[in-house]
Motif scaffolding. Structure first.
Motif, PDB file in Angstrom:
ATOM      1  N   SER A 114       0.843  -1.196   0.000  1.00 34.76           N
ATOM      2  CA  SER A 114       0.000   0.000   0.000  1.00 34.76           C
ATOM      3  C   SER A 114       0.870   1.235   0.000  1.00 34.76           C
ATOM      4  CB  SER A 114      -0.923   0.014   1.229  1.00 34.76           C
ATOM      5  OG  SER A 114      -1.667   1.222   1.284  1.00 34.76           O
ATOM      6  N   SER A 115       0.440   2.244  -0.728  1.00 35.16           N
ATOM      7  CA  SER A 115       1.192   3.495  -0.777  1.00 35.16           C
ATOM      8  C   SER A 115       0.907   4.389   0.429  1.00 35.16           C
ATOM      9  CB  SER A 115       0.857   4.252  -2.065  1.00 35.16           C
ATOM     10  OG  SER A 115      -0.537   4.563  -2.097  1.00 35.16           O
ATOM     11  N   GLN A 116      -0.046   3.989   1.287  1.00 34.81           N
ATOM     12  CA  GLN A 116      -0.356   4.762   2.486  1.00 34.81           C
ATOM     13  C   GLN A 116      -0.247   3.877   3.721  1.00 34.81           C
ATOM     14  OE1 GLN A 116      -4.018   6.991   2.297  1.00 34.81           O
ATOM     15  NE2 GLN A 116      -3.579   7.820   0.246  1.00 34.81           N
ATOM     16  N   MET A 117       0.188   4.472   4.819  1.00 31.48           N
ATOM     17  CA  MET A 117       0.335   3.758   6.093  1.00 31.48           C
ATOM     18  C   MET A 117      -0.176   4.636   7.231  1.00 31.48           C
ATOM     19  SD  MET A 117       4.082   1.969   5.962  1.00 31.48           S
ATOM     20  CE  MET A 117       4.385   0.556   4.927  1.00 31.48           C
ATOM     21  N   PHE A 118      -0.535   3.970   8.298  1.00 32.12           N
ATOM     22  CA  PHE A 118      -0.867   4.698   9.521  1.00 32.12           C
ATOM     23  C   PHE A 118       0.410   4.968  10.304  1.00 32.12           C
ATOM     24  CE2 PHE A 118      -5.137   2.675   9.007  1.00 32.12           C
ATOM     25  CZ  PHE A 118      -5.878   3.852   8.957  1.00 32.12           C
ATOM     26  N   GLU A 119       0.393   6.038  11.038  1.00 27.43           N
ATOM     27  CA  GLU A 119       1.509   6.327  11.930  1.00 27.43           C
ATOM     28  C   GLU A 119       1.671   5.185  12.935  1.00 27.43           C
ATOM     29  OE1 GLU A 119       3.020   9.897  14.979  1.00 27.43           O
ATOM     30  OE2 GLU A 119       0.950   9.872  14.217  1.00 27.43           O
ATOM     31  N   GLY A 120       2.900   4.758  13.125  1.00 30.36           N
ATOM     32  CA  GLY A 120       3.186   3.649  14.030  1.00 30.36           C
ATOM     33  C   GLY A 120       3.382   2.322  13.320  1.00 30.36           C
ATOM     34  N   PRO A 163      -5.700  10.657   2.767  1.00 32.84           N
ATOM     35  CA  PRO A 163      -4.848  11.482   1.906  1.00 32.84           C
ATOM     36  C   PRO A 163      -4.942  10.981   0.457  1.00 32.84           C
ATOM     37  CG  PRO A 163      -3.653  10.732   3.843  1.00 32.84           C
ATOM     38  CD  PRO A 163      -4.911   9.942   3.787  1.00 32.84           C
ATOM     39  N   PRO A 164      -4.616  11.813  -0.519  1.00 27.53           N
ATOM     40  CA  PRO A 164      -4.644  11.354  -1.926  1.00 27.53           C
ATOM     41  C   PRO A 164      -3.399  10.537  -2.268  1.00 27.53           C
ATOM     42  CG  PRO A 164      -4.015  13.654  -1.820  1.00 27.53           C
ATOM     43  CD  PRO A 164      -4.311  13.251  -0.408  1.00 27.53           C
ATOM     44  N   SER A 165      -3.559   9.630  -3.201  1.00 25.82           N
ATOM     45  CA  SER A 165      -2.446   8.812  -3.711  1.00 25.82           C
ATOM     46  C   SER A 165      -2.552   8.736  -5.226  1.00 25.82           C
ATOM     47  CB  SER A 165      -2.463   7.399  -3.113  1.00 25.82           C
ATOM     48  OG  SER A 165      -2.036   7.411  -1.777  1.00 25.82           O
ATOM     49  N   VAL A 179       2.589   8.589   5.044  1.00 27.40           N
ATOM     50  CA  VAL A 179       2.291   8.152   6.412  1.00 27.40           C
ATOM     51  C   VAL A 179       1.276   9.136   6.996  1.00 27.40           C
ATOM     52  CG1 VAL A 179       3.202   7.645   8.701  1.00 27.40           C
ATOM     53  CG2 VAL A 179       4.589   7.166   6.658  1.00 27.40           C
ATOM     54  N   SER A 180       0.102   8.601   7.364  1.00 26.25           N
ATOM     55  CA  SER A 180      -0.986   9.456   7.829  1.00 26.25           C
ATOM     56  C   SER A 180      -1.158   9.336   9.343  1.00 26.25           C
ATOM     57  CB  SER A 180      -2.289   9.063   7.119  1.00 26.25           C
ATOM     58  OG  SER A 180      -3.376   9.786   7.632  1.00 26.25           O
ATOM     59  N   ASP A 181      -1.379  10.492   9.986  1.00 32.79           N
ATOM     60  CA  ASP A 181      -1.744  10.482  11.406  1.00 32.79           C
ATOM     61  C   ASP A 181      -3.255  10.669  11.577  1.00 32.79           C
ATOM     62  OD1 ASP A 181      -1.904  13.043  10.522  1.00 32.79           O
ATOM     63  OD2 ASP A 181      -0.680  13.927  12.126  1.00 32.79           O
ATOM     64  N   ILE A 203      -7.152   5.822   5.735  1.00 32.46           N
ATOM     65  CA  ILE A 203      -6.161   5.736   4.649  1.00 32.46           C
ATOM     66  C   ILE A 203      -6.760   4.969   3.482  1.00 32.46           C
ATOM     67  CG2 ILE A 203      -4.168   5.828   6.194  1.00 32.46           C
ATOM     68  CD1 ILE A 203      -3.844   2.782   5.725  1.00 32.46           C
ATOM     69  N   LEU A 204      -6.208   5.219   2.317  1.00 33.75           N
ATOM     70  CA  LEU A 204      -6.597   4.496   1.105  1.00 33.75           C
ATOM     71  C   LEU A 204      -5.494   3.495   0.777  1.00 33.75           C
ATOM     72  CD1 LEU A 204      -8.368   4.047  -1.448  1.00 33.75           C
ATOM     73  CD2 LEU A 204      -6.994   5.841  -2.552  1.00 33.75           C
ATOM     74  N   GLN A 205      -5.847   2.234   0.769  1.00 30.56           N
ATOM     75  CA  GLN A 205      -4.884   1.204   0.371  1.00 30.56           C
ATOM     76  C   GLN A 205      -4.932   1.052  -1.149  1.00 30.56           C
ATOM     77  OE1 GLN A 205      -5.889  -2.297   2.765  1.00 30.56           O
ATOM     78  NE2 GLN A 205      -4.153  -1.853   4.109  1.00 30.56           N
ATOM     79  N   SER A 206      -3.868   1.485  -1.802  1.00 33.74           N
ATOM     80  CA  SER A 206      -3.758   1.424  -3.263  1.00 33.74           C
ATOM     81  C   SER A 206      -2.366   0.906  -3.621  1.00 33.74           C
ATOM     82  CB  SER A 206      -3.992   2.804  -3.881  1.00 33.74           C
ATOM     83  OG  SER A 206      -3.038   3.731  -3.400  1.00 33.74           O
TER      84      SER A 206
END
Length: 290
Positions: A31-37, A184-186, A108-110, A114-117
């Motif tokens: 995934s191009s997005q992750m959660f903080e931590g 967030p956008p990806s 990395v989003s706080d 998130i969008l998993q792409s």
């Protein structure tokens, strides 16, 4: 976070001039997005290990390689055990000579959603799955998906599939879960499928010359041999015939032989032959008697 994708687009262009195929950056996450931590790991797949490939990144703060203020370097691999929003940026592999590999954009989003792409470019014709996730609630909540700011689809389970993607599907995607927030956008990239030359599996039929059933013409040597055989067989008959003709001629002329030794051939009556003999034999006999 919205300016992260702009940073990636600008930096992606700067990398094209020196990109090589000698190494490839491979992430262990999808995934191009992750959660903080969350944790992540990156690896440079090298064609030549002597190139000294290392993982590098460019963020809002700085541009540096793994192990220099961030991550744990292990040769051509890099691991981050706990990611923060400032770890968002562009990651790639680079050799000692300055050659670079492909790059990926990581966010990395706080925030809560998130969008998993796909983190890597998608090949044209493949299917792409998108998922809208929250950090605290179940991941199957109804979600709306957007492309370039326009509503694309609303899904009751928070999952969406784009079938047989093409270059027109490239764009900036995000999702929104009502009551939780938006991701967030990806950017999703689509690459062309490599062309291959088809290999023919048909075995060519060999050209065959029809076999003739006619007998071959006789060779000159065969003709000579056949003529000799006929002469050998006919020679005794020819000689005996010539001798008999000569004897009959000497008797009729009386030359060359004494009278007492001239033998008179028996008449047909003495031979006991029927007068009705064969016309040919009789004609020959009568000719010799005269």
């Amino acid at each position: 976070m919205e300016d992260t994708w702009i940073l990636w687009l600008l930096f992606q262009t700067s990398l094209l001039c020196c990109t090589t195929n000698q190494a490839r950056l491979m992430p262990t996450f999808n995934s191009s997005q992750m959660f903080e931590g969350d944790s992540m790991s990156l690896r440079c797949e090298e064609d030549d290990s002597s190139g000294g490939w290392t993982v590098r990144r460019k963020t809002r703060i700085q541009q540096s390689q793994c192990g220099h203020g961030w991550g744990i370097s292990a040769g051509s691999s890099c691991k981050i055990g706990f990611v923060f929003p400032w770890d968002s940026g562009v990651y790639w592999c680079e050799s000692r000579e300055g050659q670079t590999s492909n790059s990926i954009n990581l966010t990395v989003s706080d925030g809560p959603v998130i969008l998993q792409s796909p983190v890597l470019p998608v090949m044209e014709g493949d299917d792409v799955s998108l998922s809208c996730r929250t950090k605290t609630a179940a991941s199957n909540l109804p979600a709306a998906f957007y492309k370039d700011g326009s509503l694309l689809s609303a899904q009751p389970t928070g999952h969406m599939t784009i079938q047989h993607v093409s270059s027109s599907d490239e764009g900036l995607y995000k999702c929104d879960i009502r009551g939780h927030g938006e991701s967030p956008p990806s950017w999703i990239s689509v690459t062309g499928r490599p062309t291959t030359v088809p290999t023919s599996t048909t075995t060519p039929t060999p050209t065959t010359t029809p076999i003739s059933t006619a007998s071959p013409p006789p060779q000159p040597s065969s003709l000579v041999f056949s003529l000799v055989c006929h002469l050998v067989v006919l020679c005794p008959y020819l000689c005996s015939t010539f001798l008999m003709v000569s004897l009959y001629r000497h008797r009729s002329t009386g030359k060359g032989l004494p009278v007492s030794t001239v033998m008179t051939p028996p008449t047909l009556t003495e031979q006991g032959l029927d007068e009705e003999c064969d016309d040919i034999i009789c004609a020959v006999t009568k000719e010799h008697q005269f």
